[in-house]
Design a protein around this motif. Structure first.
Motif, PDB file in Angstrom:
ATOM      1  N   ASP A  27       0.820  -1.217   0.000  1.00 55.04           N
ATOM      2  CA  ASP A  27       0.000   0.000   0.000  1.00 55.04           C
ATOM      3  C   ASP A  27       0.855   1.268   0.000  1.00 55.04           C
ATOM      4  OD1 ASP A  27      -2.420   1.221  -0.257  1.00 55.04           O
ATOM      5  OD2 ASP A  27      -2.885   1.222   1.883  1.00 55.04           O
ATOM      6  N   ARG A  28       1.913   1.247  -0.838  1.00 51.69           N
ATOM      7  CA  ARG A  28       2.798   2.398  -0.976  1.00 51.69           C
ATOM      8  C   ARG A  28       2.435   3.173  -2.231  1.00 51.69           C
ATOM      9  NH1 ARG A  28       8.970   1.033  -0.381  1.00 51.69           N
ATOM     10  NH2 ARG A  28       8.983   3.265  -0.736  1.00 51.69           N
ATOM     11  N   LEU A  29       2.766   4.450  -2.215  1.00 51.36           N
ATOM     12  CA  LEU A  29       2.520   5.316  -3.371  1.00 51.36           C
ATOM     13  C   LEU A  29       3.738   5.331  -4.280  1.00 51.36           C
ATOM     14  CD1 LEU A  29       0.793   8.302  -1.559  1.00 51.36           C
ATOM     15  CD2 LEU A  29      -0.293   6.430  -2.792  1.00 51.36           C
ATOM     16  N   ILE A  30       3.540   5.836  -5.474  1.00 47.05           N
ATOM     17  CA  ILE A  30       4.623   5.936  -6.448  1.00 47.05           C
ATOM     18  C   ILE A  30       5.687   6.896  -5.926  1.00 47.05           C
ATOM     19  CG2 ILE A  30       3.547   7.795  -7.781  1.00 47.05           C
ATOM     20  CD1 ILE A  30       4.552   6.276 -10.318  1.00 47.05           C
ATOM     21  N   ASP A  31       6.947   6.593  -6.235  1.00 45.99           N
ATOM     22  CA  ASP A  31       8.046   7.457  -5.817  1.00 45.99           C
ATOM     23  C   ASP A  31       8.945   7.761  -7.017  1.00 45.99           C
ATOM     24  OD1 ASP A  31       9.449   5.088  -6.181  1.00 45.99           O
ATOM     25  OD2 ASP A  31       9.811   4.763  -4.054  1.00 45.99           O
ATOM     26  N   ASP A  32      10.014   8.499  -6.748  1.00 40.99           N
ATOM     27  CA  ASP A  32      10.899   8.941  -7.831  1.00 40.99           C
ATOM     28  C   ASP A  32      11.585   7.777  -8.541  1.00 40.99           C
ATOM     29  OD1 ASP A  32      10.240  11.540  -7.336  1.00 40.99           O
ATOM     30  OD2 ASP A  32      12.016  11.975  -6.121  1.00 40.99           O
ATOM     31  N   ARG A  33      11.887   6.699  -7.819  1.00 39.82           N
ATOM     32  CA  ARG A  33      12.539   5.549  -8.460  1.00 39.82           C
ATOM     33  C   ARG A  33      11.638   4.930  -9.520  1.00 39.82           C
ATOM     34  NH1 ARG A  33      14.271   3.104  -2.830  1.00 39.82           N
ATOM     35  NH2 ARG A  33      12.136   3.776  -2.568  1.00 39.82           N
ATOM     36  N   LEU A  34      10.359   4.816  -9.213  1.00 48.43           N
ATOM     37  CA  LEU A  34       9.437   4.257 -10.203  1.00 48.43           C
ATOM     38  C   LEU A  34       9.239   5.211 -11.376  1.00 48.43           C
ATOM     39  CD1 LEU A  34       6.653   2.479  -8.129  1.00 48.43           C
ATOM     40  CD2 LEU A  34       8.544   1.486  -9.373  1.00 48.43           C
ATOM     41  N   LEU A  35       9.198   6.495 -11.091  1.00 50.30           N
ATOM     42  CA  LEU A  35       9.077   7.466 -12.187  1.00 50.30           C
ATOM     43  C   LEU A  35      10.303   7.424 -13.091  1.00 50.30           C
ATOM     44  CD1 LEU A  35       7.483  10.501 -10.321  1.00 50.30           C
ATOM     45  CD2 LEU A  35       6.388   8.984 -11.982  1.00 50.30           C
ATOM     46  N   ALA A  36      11.483   7.248 -12.510  1.00 51.35           N
ATOM     47  CA  ALA A  36      12.703   7.124 -13.316  1.00 51.35           C
ATOM     48  C   ALA A  36      12.669   5.856 -14.160  1.00 51.35           C
ATOM     49  CB  ALA A  36      13.932   7.133 -12.412  1.00 51.35           C
ATOM     50  N   LEU A  37      12.160   4.780 -13.585  1.00 47.70           N
ATOM     51  CA  LEU A  37      12.037   3.525 -14.321  1.00 47.70           C
ATOM     52  C   LEU A  37      11.052   3.675 -15.485  1.00 47.70           C
ATOM     53  CD1 LEU A  37      13.091   0.644 -14.326  1.00 47.70           C
ATOM     54  CD2 LEU A  37      11.302   0.058 -12.696  1.00 47.70           C
ATOM     55  N   ILE A  38       9.942   4.349 -15.243  1.00 48.84           N
ATOM     56  CA  ILE A  38       8.979   4.618 -16.307  1.00 48.84           C
ATOM     57  C   ILE A  38       9.628   5.456 -17.412  1.00 48.84           C
ATOM     58  CG2 ILE A  38       6.839   5.855 -16.861  1.00 48.84           C
ATOM     59  CD1 ILE A  38       5.835   5.030 -14.056  1.00 48.84           C
ATOM     60  N   ALA A  39      10.429   6.443 -17.023  1.00 49.95           N
ATOM     61  CA  ALA A  39      11.105   7.295 -18.014  1.00 49.95           C
ATOM     62  C   ALA A  39      12.095   6.490 -18.851  1.00 49.95           C
ATOM     63  CB  ALA A  39      11.810   8.448 -17.308  1.00 49.95           C
ATOM     64  N   LEU A  40      12.837   5.582 -18.231  1.00 45.98           N
ATOM     65  CA  LEU A  40      13.774   4.741 -18.982  1.00 45.98           C
ATOM     66  C   LEU A  40      13.041   3.851 -19.978  1.00 45.98           C
ATOM     67  CD1 LEU A  40      16.317   3.611 -16.242  1.00 45.98           C
ATOM     68  CD2 LEU A  40      16.771   5.082 -18.211  1.00 45.98           C
ATOM     69  N   ILE A  41      11.937   3.270 -19.536  1.00 48.69           N
ATOM     70  CA  ILE A  41      11.135   2.440 -20.437  1.00 48.69           C
ATOM     71  C   ILE A  41      10.620   3.284 -21.595  1.00 48.69           C
ATOM     72  CG2 ILE A  41       8.975   1.141 -20.616  1.00 48.69           C
ATOM     73  CD1 ILE A  41       9.506   0.236 -17.681  1.00 48.69           C
ATOM     74  N   GLU A  42      10.172   4.481 -21.287  1.00 49.22           N
ATOM     75  CA  GLU A  42       9.637   5.371 -22.320  1.00 49.22           C
ATOM     76  C   GLU A  42      10.695   5.726 -23.364  1.00 49.22           C
ATOM     77  OE1 GLU A  42       6.567   7.224 -24.191  1.00 49.22           O
ATOM     78  OE2 GLU A  42       6.431   6.008 -22.384  1.00 49.22           O
ATOM     79  N   VAL A  43      11.906   5.991 -22.927  1.00 47.73           N
ATOM     80  CA  VAL A  43      12.994   6.302 -23.866  1.00 47.73           C
ATOM     81  C   VAL A  43      13.235   5.120 -24.798  1.00 47.73           C
ATOM     82  CG1 VAL A  43      15.491   6.704 -24.019  1.00 47.73           C
ATOM     83  CG2 VAL A  43      14.121   8.026 -22.418  1.00 47.73           C
ATOM     84  N   GLY A  44      13.287   3.923 -24.245  1.00 42.64           N
ATOM     85  CA  GLY A  44      13.480   2.736 -25.070  1.00 42.64           C
ATOM     86  C   GLY A  44      12.352   2.529 -26.068  1.00 42.64           C
TER      87      GLY A  44
END
Length: 120
Positions: A27-44
Motif C-alpha cells: 500500500d505504498r505510493l509511487i516514488d521517484d525511483r518508479l518514475l525514473a524507471l517509467i522514463a527509462l522504459i519510455e525512452v526505449g
C-alpha cells in the motif's frame, strides 16, 4: 528494431511489474525511483518506435505490418498513461494498474520483436 533495446525494455518493464506489485501489496505510493524507471522504459519505446517505423517496409506480410505499426505506436502511451494515473490516484489499485501496464509493455514489446524477426 534494435534487439538489445527490446530486451532492455522487456527487462525494465518486468522490474517495474514486480516493484509496482510489491508497492501495491504494501500500500505504498509511487516514488521517484518508479518514475525514473517509467522514463527509462519510455525512452526505449520511443527509440523502438522511430527505428521500427523507419524500417516498416521490410516486413513482407501486410497484416503483420499493421499489427507491428499499431504496437509500436500504442506502446509509448501505456507507461505514460499508467504513470499519470498512478500519480493522480492515490490508492493501491493505481499501483496495480501500473503493474498491469508494465506487463502489457513487456508482452507487446516481445511480440514486436517476434514479428520483426519472423517477417523482416
Amino acid at each position: 528494431m534494435i534487439e538489445a533495446v527490446t530486451w532492455t525494455v522487456v527487462a525494465l518493464a518486468t522490474v517495474l511489474l514486480v516493484v509496482a506489485g510489491v508497492y501495491a501489496w504494501l500500500d505504498r505510493l509511487i516514488d521517484d525511483r518508479l518514475l525514473a524507471l517509467i522514463a527509462l522504459i519510455e525512452v526505449g519505446l520511443v527509440i523502438q518506435l522511430v527505428v521500427g517505423l523507419l524500417d516498416l517496409g521490410s516486413i513482407d506480410d501486410s497484416t503483420e505490418q499493421a499489427t507491428f505499426a499499431a504496437y509500436l505506436i500504442s506502446l509509448p502511451l501505456i507507461p505514460v498513461g499508467t504513470g499519470l494515473l498512478t500519480l493522480k490516484e492515490k490508492t493501491r489499485w493505481a499501483m496495480g494498474s501500473l503493474a498491469v501496464g508494465a506487463f502489457a509493455v513487456a508482452v507487446m514489446t516481445a511480440r514486436c520483436l517476434q514479428i520483426w524477426t519472423t517477417h523482416a
